[in-house]
Design a protein around this motif. Structure first.
Motif, PDB file in Angstrom:
ATOM      1  N   SER A  93       7.159  -1.811   5.664  1.00 19.91           N
ATOM      2  CA  SER A  93       7.465  -2.648   4.502  1.00 19.91           C
ATOM      3  C   SER A  93       7.260  -1.866   3.210  1.00 19.91           C
ATOM      4  O   SER A  93       8.060  -1.969   2.283  1.00 19.91           O
ATOM      5  CB  SER A  93       6.579  -3.887   4.488  1.00 19.91           C
ATOM      6  N   SER A 146      11.687  -9.578  -2.429  1.00 18.59           N
ATOM      7  CA  SER A 146      11.357 -10.022  -1.083  1.00 18.59           C
ATOM      8  C   SER A 146      10.453  -9.008  -0.374  1.00 18.59           C
ATOM      9  O   SER A 146       9.460  -9.379   0.265  1.00 18.59           O
ATOM     10  CB  SER A 146      12.650 -10.228  -0.289  1.00 18.59           C
ATOM     11  N   TYR A 147      10.789  -7.719  -0.495  1.00 22.51           N
ATOM     12  CA  TYR A 147       9.963  -6.687   0.139  1.00 22.51           C
ATOM     13  C   TYR A 147       8.585  -6.605  -0.499  1.00 22.51           C
ATOM     14  O   TYR A 147       7.584  -6.397   0.201  1.00 22.51           O
ATOM     15  CB  TYR A 147      10.647  -5.315   0.077  1.00 22.51           C
ATOM     16  N   ARG A 196       2.011  -9.962   1.811  1.00 24.18           N
ATOM     17  CA  ARG A 196       1.712 -10.822   2.959  1.00 24.18           C
ATOM     18  C   ARG A 196       1.164  -9.999   4.135  1.00 24.18           C
ATOM     19  O   ARG A 196       0.163 -10.368   4.749  1.00 24.18           O
ATOM     20  CB  ARG A 196       2.991 -11.563   3.351  1.00 24.18           C
ATOM     21  N   GLU A 197       1.826  -8.878   4.416  1.00 26.58           N
ATOM     22  CA  GLU A 197       1.399  -8.038   5.539  1.00 26.58           C
ATOM     23  C   GLU A 197       0.061  -7.364   5.262  1.00 26.58           C
ATOM     24  O   GLU A 197      -0.746  -7.177   6.168  1.00 26.58           O
ATOM     25  CB  GLU A 197       2.470  -6.991   5.872  1.00 26.58           C
ATOM     26  N   GLU A 216       6.637  -9.342   0.940  1.00 23.63           N
ATOM     27  CA  GLU A 216       6.328  -9.035   2.331  1.00 23.63           C
ATOM     28  C   GLU A 216       5.164  -8.055   2.430  1.00 23.63           C
ATOM     29  O   GLU A 216       4.288  -8.209   3.288  1.00 23.63           O
ATOM     30  CB  GLU A 216       7.565  -8.442   3.022  1.00 23.63           C
TER      31      GLU A 216
END
Length: 113
Positions: free
Chosen positions: A58, A23-24, A30-31, A27
């Motif tokens: 993140s 998940s990280y 995405r970020e 993320e």
């Protein structure tokens, strides 16, 4: 003394941390894309700085998850070994634990390579 219940708990912990790690990683991707997009569009410097802070936060979580996953994996292996010494080797919990160990070790091998 290790029990089958402890094995189930430690297996679930490994799975949860592995899920968290994925998940990280998503993320961060995405970020990073969002930050690049903001730079490209010439966003307000304050907003850009805030977005870079979010991205940095993140990124910091990925190594933390790796450390927790390593510790959890060692714990799971120890519990499994202890139960195997006590001649408890069969059951769905053991198969689940072994497959989780294999999955996590495979992840570490691809990360190190």
């Amino acid at each position: 003394m290790a029990t089958v219940r402890n094995l189930k708990i430690k297996t679930s912990t490994c799975k949860r941390i592995l899920k968290e790690l994925h998940s990280y990683e998503k993320e961060v991707e995405r970020e990073a894309a969002k930050t690049a997009d903001m730079k490209e569009k010439g966003a307000d410097p304050y907003d850009l700085k805030q977005q870079e802070n979010v991205l940095a936060e993140s990124r910091m979580m990925v190594p933390d998850c790796h450390k927790r996953l390593e510790a959890s994996l060692a714990d799971l292996k120890a519990t499994l070994a202890e139960l195997e010494e006590a001649n408890e080797k069969e059951g769905p919990e053991f198969e689940d634990a072994r497959s989780t160990i294999t999955e996590v070790e495979k992840l570490f091998q691809t990360t190190e390579a």
